[in-house]
Scaffold this motif. Structure first.
Motif, short mmCIF file in Angstrom:
data_model
loop_
_atom_site.label_atom_id
_atom_site.label_comp_id
_atom_site.label_asym_id
_atom_site.label_seq_id
_atom_site.Cartn_x
_atom_site.Cartn_y
_atom_site.Cartn_z
N VAL A 1 -3.03 3.84 0.55
CA VAL A 1 -1.62 3.70 0.94
C VAL A 1 -1.14 2.34 0.46
O VAL A 1 -1.57 1.30 0.99
CB VAL A 1 -1.45 3.85 2.46
CG1 VAL A 1 0.02 3.71 2.85
CG2 VAL A 1 -1.99 5.20 2.95
N SER A 2 -0.27 2.32 -0.51
CA SER A 2 0.06 1.10 -1.24
C SER A 2 0.56 -0.04 -0.36
O SER A 2 0.17 -1.20 -0.54
CB SER A 2 1.10 1.40 -2.33
OG SER A 2 2.30 1.91 -1.75
N LYS B 1 2.94 11.15 1.27
CA LYS B 1 3.33 11.47 -0.11
C LYS B 1 2.32 10.87 -1.09
O LYS B 1 1.91 11.51 -2.06
CB LYS B 1 4.74 10.96 -0.40
CG LYS B 1 5.27 11.32 -1.77
CD LYS B 1 6.71 10.84 -1.96
CE LYS B 1 7.23 11.20 -3.34
NZ LYS B 1 8.63 10.71 -3.53
N GLU B 2 1.93 9.61 -0.85
CA GLU B 2 0.96 8.95 -1.72
C GLU B 2 -0.43 9.62 -1.64
O GLU B 2 -1.20 9.56 -2.62
CB GLU B 2 0.84 7.47 -1.36
CG GLU B 2 2.11 6.68 -1.69
CD GLU B 2 1.93 5.19 -1.44
OE1 GLU B 2 0.82 4.77 -1.05
OE2 GLU B 2 2.90 4.43 -1.65
#
Length: 271
Positions: free
Chosen positions: A244-245, A268-269
């Motif tokens: 998760v960025s 979404k990621e």
């Protein structure tokens, strides 16, 4: 199955576990999401790729043992156990709710597949040493895998246990250090430096594997390597919040809950 194919399958399971972690913490509005996400690959590789554990053998004296010493990352463990069939996946939605068996720290009396009550840091490795000694004495030769945090290694009880394990030549014991270099509030090296971590373990008489802890292929290789009659420590260099960025390598996400918008972005990621 070829090892490369196995590693790819484990990656897919790890992605599923990460999605479950995000969803659980969103529902509960509590949890330790950063450490949950960093330890996921190692937990998945052990539970699905190496250890002899299953709901059917949960009470078998000869089963392998998986102990999560960093018990605050219970969401990762619960997700793995649910996918492994120890209890229904739907039960994950009760995480940390009143009267739920899925407490914020794992309880062996409440959850099938949990081998030890953990949470007070520094307790899991001593318990695992006892398990490995029992395995030797019984002649059943089960493996014990114990997952620790890196900040947790600042607790002296770990090094007493490490010394004992080497003295007893417990080659049925594997310690996995989730080396994400962050602990609550700061970086580990700013709090109480651990490096050179591998040299410390080696000086205690351990076999050492220093690897990418988010690489399932590297984890598989390390978990099954020759231990040369010694206990094995796998220093799993991970990224806190892996996958998760906006959480990755950020200290504030040790114990923080994402907003509804952030949950949508995280899922979404991880799609």
């Amino acid at each position: 199955m070829p090892e490369g194919e196995r590693a790819e399958q484990l990656k897919l399971v790890a992605k599923q576990v990460r999605r479950l972690i995000v969803q659980m913490i969103d529902i509960a509005r509590a949890g330790h999401i950063g450490g949950d996400l960093s330890v996921t690959d190692a937990l998945v590789t052990a539970a699905f790729g190496v250890l002899n554990i299953s709901p059917e053998t949960a009470d078998d004296p000869g089963r392998d043992r998986l102990i999560l010493s960093k018990g605050h990352c219970a969401a990762a463990l619960y997700s793995v156990l649910a996918l492994r069939g120890f209890f229904p996946i739907a039960d994950l939605e009760t995480y940390m709710k009143p009267l739920s068996k899925l407490n914020g720290h794992p309880n062996r009396l409440k959850v099938k597949g949990v081998e030890a009550n953990t949470g007070p840091l520094g307790h899991g490795l001593p318990i695992a040493v006892g398990s490995a000694v029992a395995s030797k004495l019984s002649g059943k030769n089960w493996q014990t895998f114990v997952f620790t945090g890196d900040g947790e290694l600042q607790e002296g009880s770990n090094w007493e246990a490490a010394m004992t394990a080497a003295h007893r030549k417990l080659d049925n014991l594997v310690v996995i250090v989730d080396r994400n270099r962050l602990q609550q509030g700061a970086r580990t090296e700013d709090t109480a430096s651990l490096d050179p971590l591998g040299d410390k373990w080696a000086s205690f008489g351990w076999e050492v594997a220093d690897i990418d802890g988010n690489d399932t292929a590297a984890l598989l290789k390390a978990f099954t390597q020759n231990r040369n009659g010694k206990p094995l420590v796998v220093i799993a260099n991970t990224l806190k919040g892996k996958g998760v960025s906006f959480i990755e390598d950020r200290v504030e996400w040790h114990h923080k809950v994402p907003s509804k918008e952030q949950v949508e972005l995280a899922l979404k990621e991880l799609a």
